[in-house]
Design a protein around this motif. Structure first.
Motif, PDB file in Angstrom:
ATOM      1  N   ASN A 146       0.724  -1.209  -0.113  1.00 25.15           N
ATOM      2  CA  ASN A 146       0.015   0.067  -0.064  1.00 25.15           C
ATOM      3  C   ASN A 146       0.727   1.066   0.055  1.00 25.15           C
ATOM      4  O   ASN A 146       1.687   1.286   0.927  1.00 25.15           O
ATOM      5  N   CYS A 147       0.526   2.196  -0.796  1.00 24.03           N
ATOM      6  CA  CYS A 147       1.216   3.577  -0.710  1.00 24.03           C
ATOM      7  C   CYS A 147       1.001   4.183   0.338  1.00 24.03           C
ATOM      8  O   CYS A 147      -0.372   4.415   0.725  1.00 24.03           O
ATOM      9  N   LEU A 148       1.630   4.709   0.946  1.00 18.04           N
ATOM     10  CA  LEU A 148       1.408   5.605   2.230  1.00 18.04           C
ATOM     11  C   LEU A 148       1.489   6.991   2.133  1.00 18.04           C
ATOM     12  O   LEU A 148       1.277   7.751   3.178  1.00 18.04           O
ATOM     13  N   VAL A 149       1.443   7.515   0.865  1.00 16.97           N
ATOM     14  CA  VAL A 149       1.121   8.864   0.685  1.00 16.97           C
ATOM     15  C   VAL A 149      -0.053   9.292   1.228  1.00 16.97           C
ATOM     16  O   VAL A 149      -1.059   8.717   0.766  1.00 16.97           O
ATOM     17  N   GLN A 150      -0.410  10.168   1.866  1.00 13.37           N
ATOM     18  CA  GLN A 150      -1.828  10.648   2.337  1.00 13.37           C
ATOM     19  C   GLN A 150      -2.801  11.164   1.128  1.00 13.37           C
ATOM     20  O   GLN A 150      -2.316  11.626   0.205  1.00 13.37           O
ATOM     21  N   ASP A 151      -3.881  10.386   1.166  1.00 11.67           N
ATOM     22  CA  ASP A 151      -4.762  10.549  -0.045  1.00 11.67           C
ATOM     23  C   ASP A 151      -4.432   9.876  -1.057  1.00 11.67           C
ATOM     24  O   ASP A 151      -5.044  10.219  -2.239  1.00 11.67           O
ATOM     25  N   PHE A 152      -3.441   9.162  -1.327  1.00  8.74           N
ATOM     26  CA  PHE A 152      -2.864   8.523  -2.587  1.00  8.74           C
ATOM     27  C   PHE A 152      -4.159   7.998  -3.394  1.00  8.74           C
ATOM     28  O   PHE A 152      -4.153   8.020  -4.657  1.00  8.74           O
ATOM     29  N   TYR A 153      -5.095   7.279  -2.730  1.00  3.60           N
ATOM     30  CA  TYR A 153      -6.132   6.391  -3.253  1.00  3.60           C
ATOM     31  C   TYR A 153      -7.379   7.176  -3.421  1.00  3.60           C
ATOM     32  O   TYR A 153      -8.317   6.602  -3.683  1.00  3.60           O
ATOM     33  N   ALA A 154      -7.483   8.488  -2.920  1.00  7.60           N
ATOM     34  CA  ALA A 154      -8.630   9.350  -2.701  1.00  7.60           C
ATOM     35  C   ALA A 154      -9.747   9.042  -3.858  1.00  7.60           C
ATOM     36  O   ALA A 154     -10.954   8.870  -3.735  1.00  7.60           O
ATOM     37  N   GLU A 155      -9.039   9.376  -4.912  1.00  4.74           N
ATOM     38  CA  GLU A 155     -10.180   9.514  -6.171  1.00  4.74           C
ATOM     39  C   GLU A 155      -9.933   8.207  -7.165  1.00  4.74           C
ATOM     40  O   GLU A 155     -10.875   8.003  -7.834  1.00  4.74           O
ATOM     41  N   ALA A 156      -9.445   7.241  -6.542  1.00  2.00           N
ATOM     42  CA  ALA A 156      -9.301   5.920  -7.385  1.00  2.00           C
ATOM     43  C   ALA A 156     -10.577   5.040  -7.000  1.00  2.00           C
ATOM     44  O   ALA A 156     -10.961   4.819  -5.782  1.00  2.00           O
ATOM     45  N   LYS A 157     -11.158   4.880  -7.866  1.00  4.00           N
ATOM     46  CA  LYS A 157     -12.587   4.072  -7.746  1.00  4.00           C
ATOM     47  C   LYS A 157     -12.556   2.765  -7.977  1.00  4.00           C
ATOM     48  O   LYS A 157     -11.963   2.226  -9.186  1.00  4.00           O
ATOM     49  N   PRO A 158     -13.263   1.809  -7.616  1.00  4.66           N
ATOM     50  CA  PRO A 158     -13.402   0.531  -7.990  1.00  4.66           C
ATOM     51  C   PRO A 158     -14.163   0.112  -9.115  1.00  4.66           C
ATOM     52  O   PRO A 158     -14.659   1.009  -9.709  1.00  4.66           O
ATOM     53  N   PRO A 159     -14.001  -0.943  -9.786  1.00  4.34           N
ATOM     54  CA  PRO A 159     -14.855  -1.069 -11.184  1.00  4.34           C
ATOM     55  C   PRO A 159     -16.195  -1.026 -11.043  1.00  4.34           C
ATOM     56  O   PRO A 159     -16.835  -1.298  -9.859  1.00  4.34           O
ATOM     57  N   THR A 160     -16.750  -0.594 -11.906  1.00  3.95           N
ATOM     58  CA  THR A 160     -18.314  -0.509 -12.025  1.00  3.95           C
ATOM     59  C   THR A 160     -18.777  -1.800 -12.148  1.00  3.95           C
ATOM     60  O   THR A 160     -18.205  -3.046 -12.621  1.00  3.95           O
ATOM     61  N   PRO A 161     -20.270  -2.060 -12.116  1.00  5.66           N
ATOM     62  CA  PRO A 161     -20.956  -3.484 -12.302  1.00  5.66           C
ATOM     63  C   PRO A 161     -20.627  -3.973 -13.667  1.00  5.66           C
ATOM     64  O   PRO A 161     -20.328  -5.283 -13.702  1.00  5.66           O
ATOM     65  N   GLU A 162     -20.751  -3.109 -14.444  1.00  3.16           N
ATOM     66  CA  GLU A 162     -19.956  -3.559 -15.948  1.00  3.16           C
ATOM     67  C   GLU A 162     -18.729  -4.048 -16.095  1.00  3.16           C
ATOM     68  O   GLU A 162     -18.526  -5.101 -16.799  1.00  3.16           O
ATOM     69  N   GLU A 163     -18.035  -3.295 -15.573  1.00  2.06           N
ATOM     70  CA  GLU A 163     -16.653  -3.882 -15.547  1.00  2.06           C
ATOM     71  C   GLU A 163     -16.250  -4.956 -14.642  1.00  2.06           C
ATOM     72  O   GLU A 163     -15.348  -5.878 -14.975  1.00  2.06           O
ATOM     73  N   GLN A 164     -17.066  -5.351 -13.498  1.00  2.00           N
ATOM     74  CA  GLN A 164     -16.876  -6.290 -12.778  1.00  2.00           C
ATOM     75  C   GLN A 164     -17.501  -7.603 -13.617  1.00  2.00           C
ATOM     76  O   GLN A 164     -16.866  -8.632 -13.576  1.00  2.00           O
ATOM     77  N   GLU A 165     -18.477  -7.357 -14.318  1.00  2.00           N
ATOM     78  CA  GLU A 165     -18.862  -8.486 -15.304  1.00  2.00           C
ATOM     79  C   GLU A 165     -17.782  -8.807 -16.266  1.00  2.00           C
ATOM     80  O   GLU A 165     -17.672  -9.873 -16.484  1.00  2.00           O
ATOM     81  N   LEU A 166     -17.318  -7.874 -16.998  1.00  2.00           N
ATOM     82  CA  LEU A 166     -16.021  -8.219 -17.784  1.00  2.00           C
ATOM     83  C   LEU A 166     -14.861  -8.974 -17.210  1.00  2.00           C
ATOM     84  O   LEU A 166     -14.330  -9.843 -17.511  1.00  2.00           O
ATOM     85  N   LEU A 167     -14.557  -8.436 -15.899  1.00  2.00           N
ATOM     86  CA  LEU A 167     -13.415  -8.959 -15.118  1.00  2.00           C
ATOM     87  C   LEU A 167     -13.694 -10.317 -14.711  1.00  2.00           C
ATOM     88  O   LEU A 167     -12.898 -11.311 -14.850  1.00  2.00           O
ATOM     89  N   ALA A 168     -15.022 -10.808 -14.619  1.00  2.00           N
ATOM     90  CA  ALA A 168     -15.325 -12.352 -14.254  1.00  2.00           C
ATOM     91  C   ALA A 168     -15.101 -13.059 -15.345  1.00  2.00           C
ATOM     92  O   ALA A 168     -15.136 -14.420 -15.021  1.00  2.00           O
ATOM     93  N   HIS A 169     -14.997 -12.705 -16.551  1.00  2.00           N
ATOM     94  CA  HIS A 169     -14.861 -13.617 -17.728  1.00  2.00           C
ATOM     95  C   HIS A 169     -13.508 -13.513 -18.339  1.00  2.00           C
ATOM     96  O   HIS A 169     -13.189 -14.232 -19.385  1.00  2.00           O
TER      97      HIS A 169
END
Length: 481
Positions: free
Chosen positions: A265-288
């Motif tokens: 994990n990067c320890l720079v403060q708020d490094f992940y603040a704007e990073a968003k998880p995959p959308t439901p459509e993207e999760q469906e693609l990942l599953a395949h």
């Protein structure tokens, strides 16, 4: 639905595959390392002539750096335009001693050099099946001259069989991709009308390890940084000044140790603040997306994966930003080692950005982190660009996905194509999309094990030839109303 001329296309490719391979080799022989301007310009001239040979109106256009090679050719319909992007610059070849052959002297091997595969002294004597199983070793073979030439052979095939492509096709050959395409966005804004189209298809990067046709809907962004510091005005004797004078190497590694924890994990403060998880459509693609974990670990010579254990390989490499050390420079090692206190130290860093992360914001957070813990250190942003994604539901995406699905079915593939919601690598697509106002879709054509950016870069000839059929199918799919 496959193109009307599909069977004739396949016949033409089979009958001319040896010609395609023969004509690829001179392009691989031409050096074009990004920082070697004279070589790059010679390569641009070669590409200009190749485009003209295929009936394309071609120009070499100045950018303020390495030139862009541009081409356009009319099609059966003039209301749809597909822009094909490739880059013709390549990475430096160092370390030369790690290569098993000269980087710009392409050689064919019947297998991987790591497995001891021998050089084929006369490949023209091989059967067609044996030839397709070979790999060509040369810098730029997989990244990106092989795919570039394959796209051009797709055009040759369309013209030979059907007389012309199904729609207008434009070619954009970038001469600075390997250094971040610093001049390309401004150049494209200046020549927006010239490059106007409905969609850009990018043939760069590796396919999925399964070898199934692959479509990618985005890329991560990247920032290239250097963290450096100087603790004295000269190198110091470690006996006379040890324990008293600061050591630049120690100071640097200690500040780096505050920037990442042992689990990745990067320890720079708020490094992940704007990073968003995959959308439901993207999760469906990942599953395949299939993943051979044991095979990948063995191929890479790894015993374990890095990063948080609860995240999957594709979560880590597609949807999570990275904070990576590329290299460290301080003092001396090996035969040149000496009992000194280094007075200078530098770390080269890259940060892979995911969608919605702002480069300037992330850079500011890194600068503040370093400043608070090591006030004398300097952080320099060398270059970078932000991530890009196009929606799964976009009309042009749906056309490409439908085309490659039809391709897989026609080829008798038991499995569907791989649709990646984004790629782990980086291209300046965010800036290109803003400059041109069109969606950008990646259709990588090189093998996943092409040693991209490393010694012994290679291209499987089966992938090179299949890429011609893939791009034919994609262009025809995009030409549909």
């Amino acid at each position: 639905m496959m193109p009307a001329h599909w069977e004739h296309y396949q016949t033409y490719i089979r009958e001319h595959e040896r010609t395609f391979i023969t004509e690829l080799l001179p392009l691989l022989e031409q050096p074009s390392v990004s920082h070697q301007a004279a070589d790059v310009r010679r390569c641009a001239g070669l590409l200009h002539d190749l485009l003209q040979h295929e009936g394309v109106h071609a120009e070499i256009m100045e950018t303020g750096g390495n030139p862009v090679v541009y081409g356009e050719i009319a099609g059966e319909r003039d209301d749809i335009t597909v822009v094909l992007y490739n880059h013709y610059d390549v990475k430096p070849v160092e370390p030369l001693e790690a290569w098993h052959s000269e980087p710009f002297h392409p050689l064919l091997r019947r297998g991987r050099v790591e497995d001891g595969a021998p050089v084929v002294p006369e490949w023209r004597a091989l059967s067609d099946k044996e030839l397709r199983s070979c790999l060509v070793y040369a810098r730029g073979s997989g990244d990106d001259k092989g795919p570039l030439y394959g796209n051009l052979m797709a055009l040759r095939t369309m013209r030979a069989v059907a007389g012309r492509p199904p729609c207008q096709v434009k070619f954009l050959y970038d001469g600075e991709e390997e250094i971040g395409s610093p001049n390309l966005p401004a150049f494209l804004r200046q020549h927006r009308e010239r490059f106007r189209g409905d969609v850009m298809v990018i043939a760069d990067g590796p396919m999925h390890p399964s070898g199934r046709p692959t479509v990618s809907l985005g890329v991560r962004g990247v920032m290239m940084l250097e963290i450096s510091l100087q603790t004295a005005n000269q190198i110091l004797h470690s006996g006379h000044y040890g324990n008293a004078a600061p050591n630049a190497a120690w100071d640097l590694v200690q500040v780096l140790a505050t920037m990442r924890d042992p689990t990745g994990n990067c320890l720079v403060q708020d490094f992940y603040a704007e990073a968003k998880p995959p959308t439901p459509e993207e999760q469906e693609l990942l599953a395949h997306i299939p993943f051979d974990e044991a095979g990948m670990l063995a191929f890479l010579g790894l015993e374990r994966w890095d990063g948080p254990a609860h995240l999957s390989f594709y979560d880590k490499t597609l949807f999570r930003p990275t904070f990576n050390i590329n290299g460290l420079r301080s003092g001396t090692t090996g035969a040149a080692r000496s009992t000194v206190i280094p007075h200078q130290a530098t770390a080269s860093i890259d940060v892979r950005l995911v969608a919605d992360m702002n480069m300037d914001t992330v850079c500011h957070r890194i600068v503040e982190h370093v400043r608070q813990r090591c006030p004398g250190a300097q952080v320099e942003l060398i270059h970078g660009y932000e991530a890009y994604k196009v929606a799964v539901t976009h009309l042009q995406v749906q056309k490409v996905v439908a085309a490659v699905h039809d391709l897989c079915a026609t080829m008798g593939e038991a499995e569907p194509p791989i649709i990646l919601p984004t790629m782990g690598g980086s291209l300046p697509l965010h800036d290109l999309a803003q400059a041109l106002g069109m969606p950008l879709i990646s259709v990588p054509l090189a093998n996943h094990d092409d040693n991209q950016h490393a010694p012994n870069e290679n291209l499987r000839l089966s992938h090179f030839l299949q890429g011609i059929s893939t791009m034919l199918t994609v262009v025809h799919g995009l030409a549909q109303a």
